[in-house]
Design a protein around this motif. Structure first.
Motif, PDB file in Angstrom:
ATOM      1  N   GLU A 151      15.466  76.213 115.314  1.00 54.68           N
ATOM      2  CA  GLU A 151      14.919  75.213 114.401  1.00 54.68           C
ATOM      3  C   GLU A 151      14.658  73.910 115.177  1.00 54.68           C
ATOM      4  O   GLU A 151      15.201  73.700 116.257  1.00 54.68           O
ATOM      5  N   PRO A 152      13.834  72.999 114.630  1.00 55.45           N
ATOM      6  CA  PRO A 152      13.509  71.768 115.351  1.00 55.45           C
ATOM      7  C   PRO A 152      14.752  70.951 115.720  1.00 55.45           C
ATOM      8  O   PRO A 152      15.672  70.804 114.912  1.00 55.45           O
ATOM      9  N   PRO A 180      11.522  75.936 120.637  1.00 52.70           N
ATOM     10  CA  PRO A 180      10.242  76.204 119.987  1.00 52.70           C
ATOM     11  C   PRO A 180       9.589  74.982 119.348  1.00 52.70           C
ATOM     12  O   PRO A 180       8.359  74.926 119.233  1.00 52.70           O
ATOM     13  N   SER A 181      10.392  74.018 118.932  1.00 48.56           N
ATOM     14  CA  SER A 181       9.825  72.839 118.291  1.00 48.56           C
ATOM     15  C   SER A 181      10.853  71.717 118.297  1.00 48.56           C
ATOM     16  O   SER A 181      12.054  71.953 118.451  1.00 48.56           O
ATOM     17  N   TYR A 183      11.494  67.082 118.554  1.00 45.01           N
ATOM     18  CA  TYR A 183      11.064  65.703 118.772  1.00 45.01           C
ATOM     19  C   TYR A 183      11.707  65.180 120.055  1.00 45.01           C
ATOM     20  O   TYR A 183      12.764  65.669 120.484  1.00 45.01           O
ATOM     21  N   VAL A 227       4.657  66.477 125.494  1.00 44.80           N
ATOM     22  CA  VAL A 227       4.795  66.259 124.050  1.00 44.80           C
ATOM     23  C   VAL A 227       3.643  65.396 123.558  1.00 44.80           C
ATOM     24  O   VAL A 227       3.014  64.670 124.332  1.00 44.80           O
ATOM     25  N   THR A 262       6.492  64.753 119.848  1.00 49.56           N
ATOM     26  CA  THR A 262       6.765  65.970 119.095  1.00 49.56           C
ATOM     27  C   THR A 262       6.082  67.148 119.764  1.00 49.56           C
ATOM     28  O   THR A 262       5.117  66.986 120.526  1.00 49.56           O
ATOM     29  N   TRP A 263       6.590  68.336 119.495  1.00 51.11           N
ATOM     30  CA  TRP A 263       5.944  69.561 119.956  1.00 51.11           C
ATOM     31  C   TRP A 263       6.277  70.690 118.987  1.00 51.11           C
ATOM     32  O   TRP A 263       7.177  70.563 118.162  1.00 51.11           O
ATOM     33  N   GLY A 264       5.522  71.762 119.090  1.00 54.45           N
ATOM     34  CA  GLY A 264       5.795  72.930 118.263  1.00 54.45           C
ATOM     35  C   GLY A 264       5.322  72.810 116.833  1.00 54.45           C
ATOM     36  O   GLY A 264       5.756  73.575 115.963  1.00 54.45           O
ATOM     37  N   GLY A 265       4.446  71.848 116.558  1.00 53.78           N
ATOM     38  CA  GLY A 265       3.855  71.767 115.235  1.00 53.78           C
ATOM     39  C   GLY A 265       4.603  70.952 114.210  1.00 53.78           C
ATOM     40  O   GLY A 265       4.162  70.852 113.069  1.00 53.78           O
ATOM     41  N   VAL A 266       5.769  70.364 114.588  1.00 49.40           N
ATOM     42  CA  VAL A 266       6.473  69.512 113.619  1.00 49.40           C
ATOM     43  C   VAL A 266       5.904  68.109 113.701  1.00 49.40           C
ATOM     44  O   VAL A 266       5.451  67.655 114.731  1.00 49.40           O
ATOM     45  N   ARG A 267       5.967  67.387 112.565  1.00 53.06           N
ATOM     46  CA  ARG A 267       5.414  66.032 112.506  1.00 53.06           C
ATOM     47  C   ARG A 267       6.483  65.086 111.971  1.00 53.06           C
ATOM     48  O   ARG A 267       7.354  65.502 111.217  1.00 53.06           O
TER      49      ARG A 267
END
Length: 267
Positions: A151-152, A180-181, A183, A227, A262-267
């Motif tokens: 998880e992020p 995977p995701s 900040y 990132v 950020t990376w992996g599509g989280v905002r």
């Protein structure tokens, strides 16, 4: 690093403690550390204010991320515990948030474990070693309460941490590649803004056997190249999302800059 070695001269965590503490003569740092900060005050008077602005930014950014759904944080190179920490500011807005603190050094470890509560923990690990960091934070690999690396996770690099690492770009890249995701929250002393402050501070550190590597904006950007930087990007630490009822201090310190990525599509 043994206790006897840590007591033989100034250390990064204790010098940072003296820089951040309103009354530097406290139980968590010693005369050898305050000697360094006294020279910094005399020769690079804006450095302390810059470091404090960077610390405030780290807490502000962590809280902002928690408000937008982040609930796992790891502080890499956490140094000594302070009255206000990442776990306290994040849980104030996200009670479910968990924080792992990482650093190396026997004395730092003692202080770190003393500050813990059920939703945060200190783990001794080398901030230069991404594999050790990943092993330490993953509850499935460490065998203790930790974080879910599927998880992020918000990677928060402690104050003056990137300036100490042997190869910070590699550390960041390997962590981002393995997770995977998530900040990234980081500060850095700029070598090309308030250049005299940065150069003098690095010289003072070196004179006491400590490493401080200021970098240019381009070099810092390269470290963060893996990132996507969130608005407003890499800016003066005191200017990043200031409270709505405050205005950035005119003539305030500009040597310390901060960014959130950020990376992996989280905002």
């Amino acid at each position: 690093m043994g206790v006897e070695f840590e007591l033989s001269g100034p250390t990064h965590p204790r010098v940072l403690d003296a820089l951040l503490h309103e009354y530097p003569e406290n139980k968590d740092n010693y005369g050898v550390d305050r000697e360094v900060t006294a020279k910094l005050d005399a020769r690079a008077p804006m450095f302390k204010a810059g470091v404090r602005a960077g610390r405030a930014f780290l807490l502000r950014a962590a809280r902002e991320l928690a408000e937008h759904g982040a609930n796992q944080f790891v502080v890499i190179g956490c140094g000594y515990a302070r009255d206000t920490n990442v776990h306290s500011v994040t849980r104030a807005v996200a009670p479910q948030a968990r924080t792992v603190y990482l650093d190396s050094g026997a004395i730092v470890a003692v202080h770190g474990r003393a500050m813990l509560d059920r939703d945060s923990q200190f783990i001794e690990a080398d901030p230069n070693d991404p594999a050790a960091i990943l092993s330490a934070i993953d509850y499935r690999r460490s065998g203790v309460t930790g974080l879910d690396t599927t998880e992020p996770i918000a990677l928060v690099f402690g104050s003056l941490m990137l300036e100490r690492l042997d190869d910070p770009g590699r550390v960041i890249a390997e962590l981002v590649d393995a997770l995977p995701s998530g900040y990234l929250v980081a500060t850095h002393i700029r070598a090309d803004v308030e250049a005299a402050t940065a150069k003098t501070a690095a010289t003072v550190y070196a004179q006491h056997g400590l490493t401080l590597r200021p970098r240019t904006g381009g070099e810092i950007g390269a470290l963060l190249g893996g990132v996507e930087l969130l608005a407003p990007g890499l800016v003066v630490a005191g200017d990043w999302l200031p409270d709505q009822d405050t205005v950035p201090e005119v003539g305030g310190p500009r040597c310390c800059w901060g960014a959130v990525g950020t990376w992996g599509g989280v905002r």
